[in-house]
Motif scaffolding. Structure first.
Motif, short mmCIF file in Angstrom:
data_model
loop_
_atom_site.label_atom_id
_atom_site.label_comp_id
_atom_site.label_asym_id
_atom_site.label_seq_id
_atom_site.Cartn_x
_atom_site.Cartn_y
_atom_site.Cartn_z
N ASP A 332 -54.52 4.08 8.80
CA ASP A 332 -54.46 5.08 9.88
C ASP A 332 -52.97 5.82 9.89
N ASN A 333 -51.95 5.10 9.48
CA ASN A 333 -50.50 5.68 9.51
C ASN A 333 -49.72 5.48 8.28
N LEU A 334 -50.45 5.76 7.07
CA LEU A 334 -49.68 5.51 5.86
C LEU A 334 -48.44 6.16 5.90
N PRO A 335 -47.16 5.39 5.39
CA PRO A 335 -46.20 6.29 5.40
C PRO A 335 -46.09 7.07 3.93
N PHE A 336 -46.92 7.48 3.27
CA PHE A 336 -47.15 8.30 2.31
C PHE A 336 -48.49 8.99 2.18
N PRO A 337 -48.56 10.09 1.57
CA PRO A 337 -50.03 10.76 1.50
C PRO A 337 -50.92 9.95 0.87
N LYS A 338 -52.27 9.91 1.58
CA LYS A 338 -53.20 8.82 0.95
C LYS A 338 -53.74 9.09 -0.44
N GLU A 339 -53.60 10.23 -0.99
CA GLU A 339 -54.01 10.52 -2.50
C GLU A 339 -53.12 9.66 -3.35
N LYS A 340 -51.89 9.49 -2.71
CA LYS A 340 -50.84 8.95 -3.52
C LYS A 340 -51.01 7.35 -3.78
N LEU A 341 -51.85 6.82 -2.95
CA LEU A 341 -52.32 5.18 -2.92
C LEU A 341 -53.25 5.06 -4.00
N ILE A 342 -52.77 4.61 -5.36
CA ILE A 342 -53.50 4.32 -6.50
C ILE A 342 -54.27 3.35 -6.43
N ALA A 343 -53.90 2.03 -5.74
CA ALA A 343 -54.90 0.66 -5.54
C ALA A 343 -53.94 -0.25 -4.84
N ASN A 344 -54.74 -1.30 -4.34
CA ASN A 344 -54.30 -2.32 -3.24
C ASN A 344 -54.82 -3.59 -3.89
#
Length: 465
Positions: A332-344
């Motif tokens: 809910d509070n990602l320190p970066f844009p969500k679209e930049k999160l490639i994988a977890n």
């Protein structure tokens, strides 16, 4: 300086740089580190690292201090002098009810503990139009869906179907009781019904079991009948949880804006005074001290080597066992844009081998859902498909919190359904340290490839949560 001397000096510098680079590339996980970290996290002194307790906080501070010692950047929000720190302190506000919540079906009222049970709710009130689900029919947005389990369908399979219906758009899902729910009816009825209070608009998600008599009433009600869930609200209860977060910034001009998250959960279930026997401490060695050590060791390895092209966040979540509150706050509070999160990649229960796969293998929850697992396997990762599909592990760890947001997120595990799960016997003496060390080492290079690649994993058609 003479030209020949300069040339020799440059040659020596190049050789030394190459040797340093090779050393960094070949850095491996040391079993001594694994044992040391596990001994602290799963020792009796940590009192089982109960969700939201002082011992969970101590655990987060310990993991954060390790991230600091490895040279990661702080990526939390609770540092000194208003600067970022390595630990996030998170307020958790929960609502509840004075008395028992109810479900109104037209002019009939069903009461929790009487004609129905509230299995889960994320809101204090919800309304939907009754939809009696038939095979193949689409779920109406915001509807209150009622269905009967198939003959012989077990409780876990029914819960999976309820989750699927919620994910398809329903606000309330109602199911007729099964023998398993009837056997545990009183235990569930006596549990306090509470829900997490979150900011902004929250889509209702209410799961309800009704008895056979109430099921007859819903059968007789017309589709479109208004269904109302609610009750008299109680005072809001506020507690805390803690995440530990460190960051390794990427160096590529383009790829550094992309993020890979390597995560675990640092909490367990604490002390259970009513547990049978003399041992009341649920140490949580496999669940999930093992996964947290994997994240710390990967952080140590990558921070000691050449910087990756992509940015990496190392996260140990709090309160997974209490409902995934740490991971929910993070997403809910990602320190970066969500679209930049490639994988977890989440690491959960890797402290001993699973007899269902080869001795050197790990498995990935939801392996068949995306192309991430197969691609890592091509690069040498000893990852295979989850051999326990009936357990629905893909939806049972923090990865699912991210996956529901569309993020490619899976859990790495080797849990062989051992009987120490959520028991006081999940202790250090049960851990196979040699296996665990090799397991973490087996992933260092495949994951390093992911950190330096422009590969963007995708969901398999029809498999996105």
């Amino acid at each position: 300086m003479k030209r020949s001397t300069l040339n020799v000096s440059l040659a020596v510098a190049v050789i030394l740089s190459a040797e340093m680079y090779l050393f960094a590339q070949l850095a491996t996980v040391d079993e001594r580190n694994v044992r040391a970290q596990m001994t602290f996290l799963a020792g009796d002194a940590m009192q089982g690292r109960g969700s939201g307790t002082q011992f969970e906080w101590i655990t987060a501070e310990y993991v954060g201090s390790q991230f600091m010692s490895f040279g990661l950047e702080p990526a939390g929000h609770n540092g000194f002098d208003g600067k970022p720190g390595y630990v996030q302190s998170i307020n958790i506000s929960r609502g509840g009810f004075i008395g028992m919540p109810t479900l109104n079906v037209g002019d009939k009222q069903l009461t929790h503990g009487g004609e129905m049970l509230i299995l889960r709710t994320n809101v204090g009130a919800a309304t939907g139009k009754l939809q009696k689900l038939t095979s193949g029919s689409p779920v109406g947005a915001g509807s209150a869906v009622f269905f009967r389990p198939s003959s012989g369908q077990d409780q876990r399979a029914v819960m999976q179907e309820m989750q699927r219906i919620l994910a398809s758009g329903a606000s309330i899902v109602i199911v007729e009781e099964t023998p398993q729910w009837r056997a545990g009816w009183n235990n569930t009825a006596n549990r306090a019904i509470r829900y997490l209070i979150r900011e902004g608009n929250v889509k209702p998600a209410v799961l309800v079991v009704i008895n056979s008599e109430a099921a007859k009433s819903l059968d007789a009600a017309a589709d479109g009948t208004t269904i109302e869930f609610g009750g008299k609200p109680s005072a809001v209860e506020t507690t805390k949880t803690w995440n530990a977060i460190g960051k390794l910034a990427g160096i590529d001009p383009t790829l550094s804006s992309e993020v890979i998250v390597l995560s675990s959960h640092l909490d367990h279930v604490g002390i259970r005074p009513d547990a049978p026997g003399d041992d009341k401490i649920f140490n949580g060695a496999d669940d999930d001290a093992s996964g947290t050590v994997a994240v710390m060791e990967l952080a140590r390895i990558y921070a000691s080597g050449p910087r990756p092209k992509r940015t990496v966040y190392f996260v140990a979540y709090g309160s997974e066992e209490a409902g995934g509150h740490g991971s929910q706050y993070f997403v809910d509070n990602l320190p970066f844009p969500k679209e930049k999160l490639i994988a977890n990649l989440q690491f959960e229960m890797i402290g001993r081998p699973d007899g269902k796969v080869k001795p050197d293998e790990l498995w990935l929850t939801g392996y068949e859902r995306s192309d991430l697992g197969p691609e890592l396997a091509k690069r040498g990762a000893k990852l295979v498909q989850d051999p326990h599909p009936d357990q629905n592990f893909f939806q049972r760890s923090d990865n699912y919190t991210l996956a529901r947001q569309g993020i490619i997120a899976h859990t790495v595990s080797s849990f062989g359904l051992h009987t120490d799960y959520h028991r006081a016997s999940d202790e250090l003496k049960t851990i196979d340290f040699g296996y665990m060390t090799k397991a973490i080492n087996s992933l260092t290079e495949p994951v390093r490839w992911l950190l330096n690649s422009d590969f963007r994993p995708q969901w398999v058609e029809g498999k996105k949560p």
